[in-house]
Scaffold this active site. Structure first.
Site: not given
Ligand code: FRU
Length: 494
Positions: A41, A43-44, A60, A68, A106, A167-168, A221
């Site tokens: 998987w 993601n970002d 990610q 996820w 993350f 976060r992020d 986010e």
């Protein structure tokens, strides 16, 4: 001791990737030129940077299966932004602040500091009292093997910010000082918090860069912040705002107060599959963004994770796009010029008229292609222009340019027996002489750019190889098409 654990967890992840990567490579839905994971998987996009002569994508990643979970940072490098070489996983959960099955390492960003590559990421853990997110650092001398900083975490959630909504971090440097913008939530409203540091390790809160007044969700986010000519741009992905997934704000910024005053707002992409874009600079000074071609459960278009997990993977990145400022301070998002190196089998038609009968268009193999055209609005009296992509049998994805009602739509309800929904955006053509349309099709996605690259729709479509026809037609009159060009796209990943 803990460095050893991270190393072991990376080895474990690598073993898994090695054992499954050939199966994923053979997957039917696998992309041809959009970046995707070796296995599992994705993601970002994280830590995007041009460092020591190469572009770096971190991302990610759950290397174990196509859902996820348990976030690692995958890593790949490229010299041309199109062909990518996978490197070993860069970060794996290993510490009390980032080791949790529903947490991990993350999203975050990368920066060069002291001749080393520094990553700042969010550690997410849970020791029985709810999720806690803190900002953490890892660094590397060779850009491949990373060590987590022994002083982690470097920033904890501030008063009033729930510990699971912080976060992020996105880091940059200005006049010798490091700055970082981080997503947060306060009083159920999304915020972008600004921090600063003189050494990358010790951080102080500076100001609230911008916040929702209720119009943009309860949590922001993956915020990003950068200068573009004489303006500043803030982008973020709001949670709880259903149709808005990648908002941009343009305004002015004062480094003395840390305050951003924006006058313009817009959406980077109105499609159903564009989220959490992150930016970086090319050596020639272009500001490029890359988004994750998917969406989360809390969004209006969400259906489920998609069919590709059966092939051992899920997710990919959208094409890199160059951000440009228009004279009215709105933004354009153009597919990067590097995509031209993938072109083959050019076809072109100087002009043709589209009426109420379908005309078949040719572009590559009808699956992996690029297509460009202009509708001459002065020679057009139709109410609407429609293009069917990835057609075969009863299946198709239809792009609708509705001149009469000033709206652009992409209809996925008949795409593949799995996808659903219609993405739409306003098409403001008053006073314009032509409408430009630019389409990229890959095995499992369509990215459609229109009206000066300000009306963009990224939609995933999981169509079989028999869906390879392209049809165009008009309703209520004629449309004159000029400068039609199409290309097949060379494989980057098979
Ligand atoms: C955005 C996001 C981030 C988070 C990451 C977890 O898509 O939810 O806020 O850091 O994904 O994988």
């Amino acid at each position: 001791m803990s460095e050893k654990l991270m190393h072991e967890n990376i080895q474990k992840a690598q073993k898994e990737i090695e054992s499954k990567k050939e199966i994923v490579k053979a997957g039917q839905m696998r992309q041809h030129y959009h970046f995707m994971p070796q296995t599992g998987w994705i993601n970002d996009p994280n830590g995007l940077i041009y460092y020591k002569g190469k572009y770096h994508y971190f991302y990610q990643l759950n290397p174990y299966y196509g859902h996820w979970d348990y976030m690692h940072w995958g890593h790949a490098v490229s010299s041309d932004l199109m062909h990518w070489e996978y490197l070993p996983v860069a970060l794996a959960p290993s510490e009390e602040y980032d080791d949790h099955m529903r947490g991990g390492c993350f999203s975050g960003s990368a920066i060069e500091h002291d001749g080393k590559l520094f990553l700042m990421y969010t550690g997410t853990s849970n020791h029985g009292e709810g999720y806690v997110q803190t900002q953490c650092i890892a660094y590397s001398g060779d850009g491949i093997n990373f060590t987590k900083y022994e002083g982690n975490p470097v920033i904890c959630p501030p008063e009033g910010v729930p510990s699971d909504l912080f976060r992020d971090p996105k880091v940059w440097k200005h006049n010798g000082t490091y700055y970082m913008v981080c997503g947060a939530s306060r009083n159920k409203r999304g915020q972008a918090l600004l921090y600063r540091s003189s050494d990358m390790l010790h951080w102080e809160f500076f100001n609230v860069l911008a916040e929702s007044r209720g119009e943009w969700g309860y949590m922001w986010e993956c915020p990003d912040f950068y200068q573009l000519e004489d303006k500043y741009v803030l982008t973020f992905s709001p949670m709880g705002e259903s149709d808005r997934k990648a908002v941009y704000l343009v305004g002015d910024f004062d480094y003395d107060t840390g305050k951003f005053s924006w006058q313009i707002s817009g959406e980077i992409d109105w499609g159903m599959d564009y989220y959490a874009p992150q930016s970086f600079l090319t050596p020639d000074g272009r500001r490029i963004i890359v988004g994750w071609a998917n969406e989360w459960q809390w969004m209006s278009f969400w259906k489920d994770w998609g069919p590709t997990y059966r092939e051992g993977w899920c997710g990919f990145f959208n094409l890199p796009r160059e951000v440009r400022l228009m004279p009215d301070h709105t933004l354009q998002f153009l597919p990067v010029e590097e995509l031209n190196i993938l072109r083959e089998n050019k076809q072109s038609i100087r002009e043709f008229t589209v009426r109420d009968q379908n005309i078949e268009l040719k572009a590559g193999d009808g699956i992996s292609f690029e297509m460009k055209m202009k509708a001459d609005l002065e020679q057009t009296d139709a109410d609407r222009l429609e293009i069917d992509l990835r057609c075969g049998g009863e299946k198709k994805t239809t792009c609708i340019f509705d001149f009469k009602h000033g709206i652009m739509k992409i209809d996925r309800n008949h795409s593949d027996g799995w996808s659903k929904g219609i993405s739409y955006s306003t098409l403001f053509l008053k006073g314009k002489k032509e409408l430009d349309i630019h389409i990229f099709s890959d095995q499992s996605s369509l990215e459609i750019f229109a009206d000066n690259y300000q009306n963009n729709h990224a939609n995933n479509v999981f169509a079989g190889d028999n869906q390879n026809q392209i049809l165009i037609r008009a309703y209520g009159g004629d449309v004159l098409i000029r400068d039609y060009e199409s290309y097949g796209m060379k494989e980057c990943f098979r």
